[in-house]
Write a protein that holds these residues in place. Structure first.
Motif, PDB file in Angstrom:
ATOM      1  N   ARG A   2       0.848  -1.178   0.000  1.00  0.00           N
ATOM      2  CA  ARG A   2       0.000   0.000   0.000  1.00  0.00           C
ATOM      3  C   ARG A   2       0.890   1.237   0.000  1.00  0.00           C
ATOM      4  N   LEU A   3       0.660   2.105  -0.975  1.00  0.00           N
ATOM      5  CA  LEU A   3       1.486   3.289  -1.121  1.00  0.00           C
ATOM      6  C   LEU A   3       0.986   4.390  -0.200  1.00  0.00           C
ATOM      7  N   TYR A   4       1.863   4.911   0.621  1.00  0.00           N
ATOM      8  CA  TYR A   4       1.508   6.054   1.464  1.00  0.00           C
ATOM      9  C   TYR A   4       2.765   6.863   1.748  1.00  0.00           C
ATOM     10  N   VAL A   5       2.680   8.139   1.462  1.00  0.00           N
ATOM     11  CA  VAL A   5       3.807   9.029   1.718  1.00  0.00           C
ATOM     12  C   VAL A   5       3.367  10.051   2.754  1.00  0.00           C
ATOM     13  N   PRO A   6       3.777   9.927   4.006  1.00  0.00           N
ATOM     14  CA  PRO A   6       3.245  10.776   5.082  1.00  0.00           C
ATOM     15  C   PRO A   6       3.922  12.134   5.141  1.00  0.00           C
ATOM     16  N   ASN A   7       3.816  12.916   4.087  1.00  0.00           N
ATOM     17  CA  ASN A   7       4.468  14.225   4.091  1.00  0.00           C
ATOM     18  C   ASN A   7       3.465  15.365   4.005  1.00  0.00           C
ATOM     19  N   GLU A   8       2.140  15.022   4.204  1.00  0.00           N
ATOM     20  CA  GLU A   8       1.157  16.072   4.031  1.00  0.00           C
ATOM     21  C   GLU A   8       0.431  16.457   5.318  1.00  0.00           C
ATOM     22  N   SER A   9       0.302  15.503   6.268  1.00  0.00           N
ATOM     23  CA  SER A   9      -0.467  15.728   7.487  1.00  0.00           C
ATOM     24  C   SER A   9      -1.900  16.111   7.170  1.00  0.00           C
ATOM     25  N   PRO A  10      -2.661  15.214   6.512  1.00  0.00           N
ATOM     26  CA  PRO A  10      -4.038  15.540   6.180  1.00  0.00           C
ATOM     27  C   PRO A  10      -4.855  15.771   7.453  1.00  0.00           C
ATOM     28  N   THR A  11      -5.747  16.764   7.398  1.00  0.00           N
ATOM     29  CA  THR A  11      -6.519  17.125   8.578  1.00  0.00           C
ATOM     30  C   THR A  11      -7.998  16.820   8.425  1.00  0.00           C
ATOM     31  N   THR A  12      -8.477  16.629   7.217  1.00  0.00           N
ATOM     32  CA  THR A  12      -9.892  16.363   7.002  1.00  0.00           C
ATOM     33  C   THR A  12     -10.041  15.108   6.197  1.00  0.00           C
ATOM     34  N   VAL A  13     -11.275  14.574   6.210  1.00  0.00           N
ATOM     35  CA  VAL A  13     -11.539  13.341   5.494  1.00  0.00           C
ATOM     36  C   VAL A  13     -11.334  13.524   4.004  1.00  0.00           C
ATOM     37  N   THR A  14     -11.679  14.718   3.475  1.00  0.00           N
ATOM     38  CA  THR A  14     -11.577  14.939   2.038  1.00  0.00           C
ATOM     39  C   THR A  14     -10.138  14.989   1.560  1.00  0.00           C
ATOM     40  N   ASN A  15      -9.185  15.204   2.475  1.00  0.00           N
ATOM     41  CA  ASN A  15      -7.789  15.254   2.073  1.00  0.00           C
ATOM     42  C   ASN A  15      -7.132  13.880   2.072  1.00  0.00           C
ATOM     43  N   LEU A  16      -7.744  12.894   2.725  1.00  0.00           N
ATOM     44  CA  LEU A  16      -7.187  11.552   2.771  1.00  0.00           C
ATOM     45  C   LEU A  16      -7.903  10.680   1.752  1.00  0.00           C
ATOM     46  N   LEU A  17      -7.144  10.161   0.817  1.00  0.00           N
ATOM     47  CA  LEU A  17      -7.710   9.389  -0.280  1.00  0.00           C
ATOM     48  C   LEU A  17      -7.353   7.926  -0.119  1.00  0.00           C
ATOM     49  N   ASN A  18      -8.303   7.075  -0.431  1.00  0.00           N
ATOM     50  CA  ASN A  18      -8.073   5.637  -0.463  1.00  0.00           C
ATOM     51  C   ASN A  18      -8.639   5.101  -1.768  1.00  0.00           C
ATOM     52  N   GLY A  19      -7.917   4.185  -2.349  1.00  0.00           N
ATOM     53  CA  GLY A  19      -8.387   3.622  -3.602  1.00  0.00           C
ATOM     54  C   GLY A  19      -7.323   2.745  -4.226  1.00  0.00           C
ATOM     55  N   SER A  20      -7.225   2.816  -5.523  1.00  0.00           N
ATOM     56  CA  SER A  20      -6.241   2.002  -6.230  1.00  0.00           C
ATOM     57  C   SER A  20      -5.872   2.663  -7.544  1.00  0.00           C
ATOM     58  N   VAL A  21      -4.715   2.290  -8.057  1.00  0.00           N
ATOM     59  CA  VAL A  21      -4.234   2.769  -9.348  1.00  0.00           C
ATOM     60  C   VAL A  21      -4.098   1.564 -10.269  1.00  0.00           C
ATOM     61  N   LEU A  22      -4.674   1.663 -11.464  1.00  0.00           N
ATOM     62  CA  LEU A  22      -4.639   0.570 -12.419  1.00  0.00           C
ATOM     63  C   LEU A  22      -3.886   0.985 -13.670  1.00  0.00           C
ATOM     64  N   VAL A  23      -3.108   0.058 -14.201  1.00  0.00           N
ATOM     65  CA  VAL A  23      -2.402   0.259 -15.469  1.00  0.00           C
ATOM     66  C   VAL A  23      -2.919  -0.782 -16.450  1.00  0.00           C
ATOM     67  N   LEU A  24      -3.468  -0.310 -17.561  1.00  0.00           N
ATOM     68  CA  LEU A  24      -3.936  -1.202 -18.619  1.00  0.00           C
ATOM     69  C   LEU A  24      -2.912  -1.193 -19.745  1.00  0.00           C
ATOM     70  N   ILE A  25      -2.358  -2.344 -20.073  1.00  0.00           N
ATOM     71  CA  ILE A  25      -1.428  -2.476 -21.194  1.00  0.00           C
ATOM     72  C   ILE A  25      -2.002  -3.517 -22.146  1.00  0.00           C
ATOM     73  N   GLN A  26      -2.213  -3.109 -23.390  1.00  0.00           N
ATOM     74  CA  GLN A  26      -2.852  -3.998 -24.354  1.00  0.00           C
ATOM     75  C   GLN A  26      -1.966  -4.175 -25.579  1.00  0.00           C
ATOM     76  N   PHE A  27      -1.998  -5.392 -26.118  1.00  0.00           N
ATOM     77  CA  PHE A  27      -1.196  -5.742 -27.284  1.00  0.00           C
ATOM     78  C   PHE A  27      -2.091  -6.370 -28.350  1.00  0.00           C
ATOM     79  N   ASP A  28      -1.873  -5.959 -29.585  1.00  0.00           N
ATOM     80  CA  ASP A  28      -2.535  -6.608 -30.719  1.00  0.00           C
ATOM     81  C   ASP A  28      -1.590  -7.700 -31.214  1.00  0.00           C
TER      82      ASP A  28
END
Length: 373
Positions: A2-28
């Motif tokens: 899980r990627l987390y870089v604690p250099n921001e000190s988020p103070t509200t819920v809207t500043n803390l994000l949770n989710g995922s990053v997807l990379v789609l690579i397609q070949f013909d």
């Protein structure tokens, strides 16, 4: 990881994000993949009926669902470990999807987007993995491509929380950051550029948001709600890849046909056009068949929102532009085919007329040969 870089000190819920990053690579990889011959694939599932956010009895259905199997994880130099799957589509496209969980602030997401979009060549890392898998399924590949075309796309999914903001508030408070993520840019964008990026947004409910760019998209939605958008973005990019293939194929065929027309000399040289015309016509039929199969690969049943989302995604990645380009080249190839057939017919008519005249002269010769003048 899980990627987390604690250099921001988020103070509200809207500043803390949770989710995922997807990379789609397609070949013909080939013109067609016989999915029933992928005997070694144990997992043959696909999100054929994804969970839609709304309660409508509607879903996105593949005409022929891709075969899916797990793929070994990809380890980046930064230490990030991406879990992956590989999907085999019947129209000759292989799709690799890598995913990494994300937790952090907006600055973290912006930096991650810029680094992944511009600094990491995911296609070169995924291609050896795909080739190793396809070596096992060589018999299932129809007309393998000598050179693989590839497309990659990035999806940044922020999960919608129970106390999360509405989409309008998210755009108002963090529109510039969303635009940076979609563009993959570290620098703050101008207001005009932000407006251009955010113009390509679509929502179904007040608390979900999808912003689509040409090489990346931002999703603010639940996991179930984002599932359909991810599938449609993947499909739109596979369509782009297919039309790029058709464009290159038609360009090569037209170049050969033009070269033949320039080299021909004399009336009888037109006879050589018959074979070239047949080859051209066969290719046009193949392109029509492949295009129809790709167009019909997915069906939108009673879900107009999914259809609108797909049209927006296809427009942003460039599917209509390439489709129009292919259509123009198909029209040119058809005109050229008709011209070559016409030239051949003229040569054949000339030959028949010449043969008739020659036979008539021979008959007259034998008729009058023995008679005195």
């Amino acid at each position: 990881m899980r990627l987390y870089v604690p250099n921001e000190s988020p103070t509200t819920v809207t500043n803390l994000l949770n989710g995922s990053v997807l990379v789609l690579i397609q070949f013909d990889v080939c013109e067609e993949l016989r999915l029933d011959q992928l005997r070694n694939v144990k997992e043959r599932t696909v999100q054929q009926q994804p969970s839609m956010k709304h309660g409508a009895p509607a879903y996105v259905r593949y005409e022929r669902p891709p075969v899916v199997e797990p793929l070994e994880a990809l380890q980046l130099d930064s230490g990030e470990r991406l879990e992956g799957v590989i999907k085999y589509y019947d129209y000759g496209v292989v799709s690799v999807v890598f995913q990494l969980p994300f937790s952090g602030g907006w600055d973290n997401l912006v930096q991650l987007a810029s680094r992944w979009v511009w600094d990491i060549d995911f296609a070169s890392r995924a291609e050896p993995l795909v080739r190793a898998r396809l070596d096992q399924y060589a018999d299932a590949m129809i007309r393998p491509a000598a050179r693989w075309l590839s497309e990659d796309y990035f999806i940044f999914h922020v999960s919608e929380g129970p106390e999360g903001p509405a989409a309008a508030d998210l755009i108002l408070d963090h529109g510039p950051e969303i635009a940076q993520v979609v563009r993959g840019d570290r620098m703050r964008l101008s207001q005009g550029e932000c407006n251009e990026v955010l113009h390509s947004q679509i929502s179904y409910y007040a608390n979900d948001l999808t912003v689509i760019g040409w090489n990346a998209a931002f999703l603010y939605d639940s996991t179930a709600g984002a599932e359909t958008a991810i599938q449609l973005l993947e499909y739109a990019n596979s369509q782009l890849l297919e039309f790029r293939h058709y464009d290159e194929l038609l360009t090569a065929i037209l170049d050969k046909a033009y070269a033949l027309l320039e080299q021909r000399t004399g009336v009888f040289a037109r006879w050589r056009m018959a074979k070239s015309a047949r080859t051209l016509h066969t290719t046009l039929l193949d392109v029509a068949e492949l295009t129809e199969r790709a167009d019909n690969a997915i069906k939108f049943l009673s879900d107009m929102f999914a259809a609108r989302l797909y049209r927006l995604a296809a427009a942003k990645v460039g599917v209509p532009d390439y489709k129009e380009l292919v259509s123009r080249k198909v029209k040119t190839a058809e005109d050229l085919y008709n011209y070559m057939v016409d030239q051949f017919d003229q040569s054949r008519a000339f030959f028949l007329e010449f043969t008739v005249v020659l036979i008539l002269l021979i008959e007259l010769f034998y008729l009058f040969r023995g008679k005195p003048l």
